[in-house]
Scaffold this motif. Structure first.
Motif, PDB file in Angstrom:
ATOM      1  N   MET A   1       0.849  -1.210   0.000  1.00 21.96           N
ATOM      2  CA  MET A   1       0.000   0.000   0.000  1.00 21.96           C
ATOM      3  C   MET A   1       0.875   1.247   0.000  1.00 21.96           C
ATOM      4  O   MET A   1       2.015   1.225   0.442  1.00 21.96           O
ATOM      5  CB  MET A   1      -0.889   0.032   1.252  1.00 21.96           C
ATOM      6  CG  MET A   1      -2.195  -0.687   1.099  1.00 21.96           C
ATOM      7  SD  MET A   1      -3.243  -0.033  -0.226  1.00 21.96           S
ATOM      8  CE  MET A   1      -3.894   1.462   0.506  1.00 21.96           C
ATOM      9  N   LYS A   2       0.285   2.351  -0.465  1.00 19.28           N
ATOM     10  CA  LYS A   2       0.995   3.624  -0.366  1.00 19.28           C
ATOM     11  C   LYS A   2       0.612   4.226   0.979  1.00 19.28           C
ATOM     12  O   LYS A   2      -0.576   4.217   1.341  1.00 19.28           O
ATOM     13  CB  LYS A   2       0.548   4.530  -1.509  1.00 19.28           C
ATOM     14  CG  LYS A   2       1.354   5.808  -1.645  1.00 19.28           C
ATOM     15  CD  LYS A   2       0.902   6.537  -2.905  1.00 19.28           C
ATOM     16  CE  LYS A   2       1.432   7.939  -2.995  1.00 19.28           C
ATOM     17  NZ  LYS A   2       2.860   8.012  -3.316  1.00 19.28           N
ATOM     18  N   SER A   3       1.578   4.749   1.714  1.00 20.41           N
ATOM     19  CA  SER A   3       1.213   5.279   3.034  1.00 20.41           C
ATOM     20  C   SER A   3       0.292   6.483   2.853  1.00 20.41           C
ATOM     21  O   SER A   3       0.320   7.175   1.838  1.00 20.41           O
ATOM     22  CB  SER A   3       2.445   5.642   3.844  1.00 20.41           C
ATOM     23  OG  SER A   3       3.189   6.564   3.119  1.00 20.41           O
ATOM     24  N   GLY A   4      -0.564   6.647   3.829  1.00 15.33           N
ATOM     25  CA  GLY A   4      -1.551   7.732   3.772  1.00 15.33           C
ATOM     26  C   GLY A   4      -2.807   7.346   2.996  1.00 15.33           C
ATOM     27  O   GLY A   4      -3.739   8.135   2.904  1.00 15.33           O
ATOM     28  N   HIS A   5      -2.824   6.149   2.423  1.00 13.68           N
ATOM     29  CA  HIS A   5      -3.971   5.693   1.631  1.00 13.68           C
ATOM     30  C   HIS A   5      -4.646   4.493   2.316  1.00 13.68           C
ATOM     31  O   HIS A   5      -3.977   3.679   2.931  1.00 13.68           O
ATOM     32  CB  HIS A   5      -3.533   5.253   0.234  1.00 13.68           C
ATOM     33  CG  HIS A   5      -3.139   6.382  -0.674  1.00 13.68           C
ATOM     34  ND1 HIS A   5      -2.140   7.266  -0.371  1.00 13.68           N
ATOM     35  CD2 HIS A   5      -3.611   6.754  -1.892  1.00 13.68           C
ATOM     36  CE1 HIS A   5      -2.011   8.150  -1.358  1.00 13.68           C
ATOM     37  NE2 HIS A   5      -2.896   7.861  -2.296  1.00 13.68           N
TER      38      HIS A   5
END
Ligand SMILES: Nc1nc2c(c(=O)[nH]1)N[C@H]1C(S)=C(S)[C@@H](COP(=O)(O)OP(=O)(O)OC[C@H]3O[C@@H](n4cnc5c(=O)[nH]c(N)nc54)[C@H](O)[C@@H]3O)O[C@H]1N2
Ligand SMILES: Nc1nc2c(c(=O)[nH]1)N[C@H]1C(S)=C(S)[C@@H](COP(=O)(O)OP(=O)(O)OC[C@H]3O[C@@H](n4cnc5c(=O)[nH]c(N)nc54)[C@H](O)[C@@H]3O)O[C@H]1N2
Ligand code: SF4
Ligand SMILES: [Mo]
Length: 734
Positions: free
Chosen positions: A661-665
């Motif tokens: 995952m992309k952080s903040g998402h």
């Protein structure tokens, strides 16, 4: 029939990509659905297709028409005959029309699964006088088709067999998700084609890509503007094609100059060097494709992003060429839905009442009328019903009208092969709208939350129980055979029969002369002098050889006859004629994460199959994906239950921490309800874990031109909760 006499060819409709498979029958029942016997097609099957027999023979299949006896949504029914159901539906629809006008009927269907020509819905509605047809394709390919038409008058298809470069904007086909596309990508890759993936996550496609650009959600339009900046500055565009066949190049160039790579890097979060490298790879590939993707269908800059894909194809010389993207046109051997739909029968006055016509017109009749003359000139028919899109009402406007009678009442709602309650933004509003109806009809194969809200539930047949010719909804010219293998339940109907039988009760028998589905298939084949039986005896699939650069003969089906980089239609409608990036609703301290819906699940198609044991066993519970850093901050780990909250609603789901995952998402899955909770939870738990409760349909969350919702990056937060008490053991443990 194939050699084994009990095997027929079937087009699978468990999902919407339509693999041709084979159905084996024993004792009048579907025994197995298996892969094709042609080695070229044998890889086109996933485990949902293999589960077709479990689905079609399932004990919970609806078999008898039901009439509501309790309060709406109480799920209490009386069994009635098909004839009685149809008589009563016709009478009650007649009353709604008499009181509120024909536009008070709205129909929601995705058409792909019911197969029996979605255009018969349009035909009936056009004869009755209602423009209010909505569909899941407003969020998936149907809207892309309409937006593509603005720029060059058709919806292109990649030339998979010869392309040298594939660009996937989020789109992530896998072995069990749109298997034929996955296979086409792999075949191209094995030939040496490059693959560029733009995805915030390390998706399956990203893992093996040549380049992966991890952009922030909802920034696809800005990314494309950055690519154009490189392509123009480095003169990587096809100057001859641009000079001869495009309008508005200078204006576009000025707009693109507003997006230097520093700005694009800032918006997308992707390193400018990588942006430039990807743009160069695409533009220099000598045959590159940007396959259709739903990701840009469902975000706030959707119209610009889809237009930018069209523009990239055009300026790099990839339109209607070998290895690029082909504009197919209609198959002359098969009468298209565009003709069956009888769009000319609906008066201009009724067309102008189409919901969305005034404020979000791009896929409504307002644009279809503007392109009618050119479409007829270039493609032979005035209305191009491409992927069922191009002249739809706007779903959000329709649900508002159902709920609030604004700007006029919608009082009858038909959902055919479509779990409408859960398939649009703002499920609360959809429910309110449905509760405010005088008549709801659901045509279904299982008792879904949408069907539970109906007055009449009509049991549908399934793909092994009817004949069909799949024509890719005019997206391509291929015709694919699908044969009936077994009889449907005696009281079940195809959606064609439903419209035919309703039309005959409401005064339109003359325009519905084909008594059965087979009769209308014969009619649609009549231009090639064949019946369905003759077609089935001689071919299982036919595809005319593609013809390239057709525009040299006929031009493009746009007002200028050229590719409109600067859209004269958008200008006419009062919108920005050039593409732009628009920022989605901002995250805040209260709602610090960017939430996106999607990442399709291998086991299910959309809202379906949670009741099919072999599939549910593979994925027993809904999962939120979170990056390890975010999980640590929130103090959650795998298997914890959380509530994902937005300003609009909340869903309950399990955490799955993922490095990819992309952080903040945060990823939230689509379509979860709990068939097993039918007796204990209202609408079988349709409000517990469904992404549609999270997404707003207020204007600040809608794309301006089409009015599609922003599913890719709306603000949210998570709250850790105790293990829910109302879910099944399997869900809790899975
Ligand atoms: N909130 C939200 N909304 C979305 C999306 C999202 O991610 N979030 N995704 C969008 C996308 S990409 C798409 S493609 C659409 C899909 O939306 P739909 O095409 O409506 O897909 P499903 O949710 O699978 O609903 C199809 C229904 O048809 C029934 N069915 C299956 N076969 C037959 C048949 O042969 N006959 C009849 N009568 N019924 C049948 C199934 O039981 C099921 O309930 O949803 C869109 N809407
Ligand atoms: N097994 C199975 N297969 C299916 C379906 C199914 O329900 N089940 N549904 C079918 C249907 S109708 C459709 S439409 C397709 C959809 O399938 P895909 O096109 O593959 O779409 P998703 O799986 O929703 O998401 C794909 C990727 O988009 C990324 N993404 C999220 N937000 C953004 C963004 O803003 N920009 C970009 N560039 N990427 C982003 C996600 O990280 C994810 O990896 O799948 C089809 N195939
Ligand atoms: S990918 Fe699977 S579910 Fe979709 S049509 Fe093919 S076999 Fe059926
Ligand atoms: Mo879709």
């Amino acid at each position: 029939m194939s050699e084994a006499t009990n095997t027929t060819y079937s087009v699978c409709t468990i999902c919407d990509i339509g693999c041709q498979l084979r159905t084996e029958v024993a004792d009048g029942k579907v025994k197995r659905v298996i892969a094709h016997d042609n080695p070229m097609l044998a890889g086109n099957i996933c485990y949902k297709g293999i589960a077709a027999a479990d689905i079609h023979n399932h004990a919970d299949r609806l078999k008898v028409p039901l009439k509501r006896v309790g309060e709406r949504g109480e799920d209490k029914w009386q069994e009635i005959s098909y004839e009685q159901a149809m008589d009563e539906i016709a009478e009650r629809l007649g009353k709604v029309v008499a009181e509120h006008g024909p536009e008070a009927l709205a129909v929601s269907t995705s058409g792909w699964n019911t197969q029996s020509t979605h255009s018969t819905d349009r035909r009936f509605m056009n004869l009755l006088g209602s423009p209010n047809w909505i569909s899941g394709v407003a969020l998936c390919a149907g809207n892309t088709a309409a937006v593509n038409k603005l720029t060059y008058g058709w919806f292109p298809m990649p030339d998979w067999s010869s392309t040298n470069c594939i660009v996937l904007f989020g789109h992530n086909p896998r072995k069990h998700s749109w298997t034929p596309i996955f296979n086409s990508i792999n075949a191209a890759r094995n030939r040496g084609a490059k693959v560029i993936v733009l995805d915030p996550r390390v998706s399956d496609q990203a893992e093996t890509a040549d380049l992966h650009l991890r952009l922030r959600t909802g920034t696809d339009a800005a990314m494309c503007l950055g690519w154009l900046k490189v392509i123009f500055d480095e003169e990587l565009y096809d100057k001859d094609f641009v000079a001869s066949w495009c309008t508005g190049f200078e204006q576009l160039r000025q707009r693109v100059d507003e997006y230097p790579l520093e700005r694009v890097e800032e918006i997308t979060g992707v390193d400018r060097e990588l942006i430039a490298e990807a743009a160069r790879m695409y533009a220099s590939a000598n045959g590159a494709v940007i396959p259709w993707t739903p990701i840009t269908d469902q975000q706030i800059s959707s119209t610009s992003a889809i237009r930018l894909h069209s523009i990239l194809r055009a300026v790099t010389g990839n339109l209607d060429v070998v290895g690029g993207e082909t504009l197919g046109g209609f198959n002359p051997n098969y009468i298209p839905e565009s003709e069956i739909g009888m769009h000319d029968a609906l008066s201009d006055e009724q067309k102008a009442k189409q919901l969305g016509f005034d404020d979000h017109p791009v896929f409504t009749y307002r644009v279809a009328e503007k392109l009618k003359k050119e479409t007829e000139k270039v493609w032979g028919y005035p209305y191009a019903d491409l992927v069922m899109g191009c002249q739809m009402a706007n779903p959000t406007n329709v649900f508002r009208a159902m709920a609030n009678s604004d700007p006029y009442p919608i009082k009858a709602f038909f959902a055919l092969g479509n779990n409408a309650l859960m398939s649009y933004p703002n499920q609360h509003q959809v429910l309110k709208g449905m509760m405010n109806q005088d008549l709801i009809v659901a045509h279904e194969i299982f008792m879904t939350p949408t069907a539970m809200l109906a007055d009449y539930v009509l049991p549908g047949d399934v793909f092994t129980e009817r004949n069909h010719i799949a024509d890719s909804w005019s997206w391509t010219t291929r015709l694919t055979l699908s044969q009936k293998a077994v009889e449907p339940p005696p009281e079940a109907s195809s959606t064609y029969e439903f419209w035919h039988d309703l039309a005959h009760r409401m005064g339109f028998s003359e325009q519905f002369p084909w008594k059965t589905l087979d009769d209308i298939l014969d009619y649609r084949l009549s231009r090639s002098g064949r019946t369905f039986e003759e077609f089935a005896n001689t071919t299982i699939m036919e595809a005319p050889k593609p013809e390239f650069r057709k525009y040299k003969k006929r031009g493009f089906a746009t007002p200028s006859g050229k590719v409109e980089l600067y859209s004269s239609i958008l200008k006419d409608l009062g919108f920005d004629p050039l593409p732009y990036h628009r920022e989605g609703p901002a995250i805040s301290d209260d709602y610090p994460y960017r939430v996106f819906t999607g990442v399709r699940e291998d086991s299910f198609f959309q809202t379906g199959q949670r009741n099919i044991k072999v599939l549910r066993d593979r994925a027993p519970s809904p999962k939120l994906f979170l990056h390890p850093e975010d999980a640590a901050r929130e103090n959650v780990q795998d298997h914890d239950w959380v509530r994902l909250e937005t300003a609009h609603g909340a869903v309950t789901a399990k955490i799955l921490v993922q490095e990819s995952m992309k952080s903040g998402h945060i990823r939230v899955p689509h379509g979860w309800w709990y068939p097993e909770l039918r007796s204990s939870e209202h609408l079988a738990g349709a409000f517990i874990s469904s992404d549609a409760v999270l997404c707003s349909d207020e204007e600040e969350f809608l794309d301006y031109e089409q009015g599609v919702p922003h599913f890719k990056g709306f603000p949210g937060r998570i709250v850790k909760i105790d293990t829910p008490q109302n879910l099944s053991e399997q869900t809790l443990n899975g």
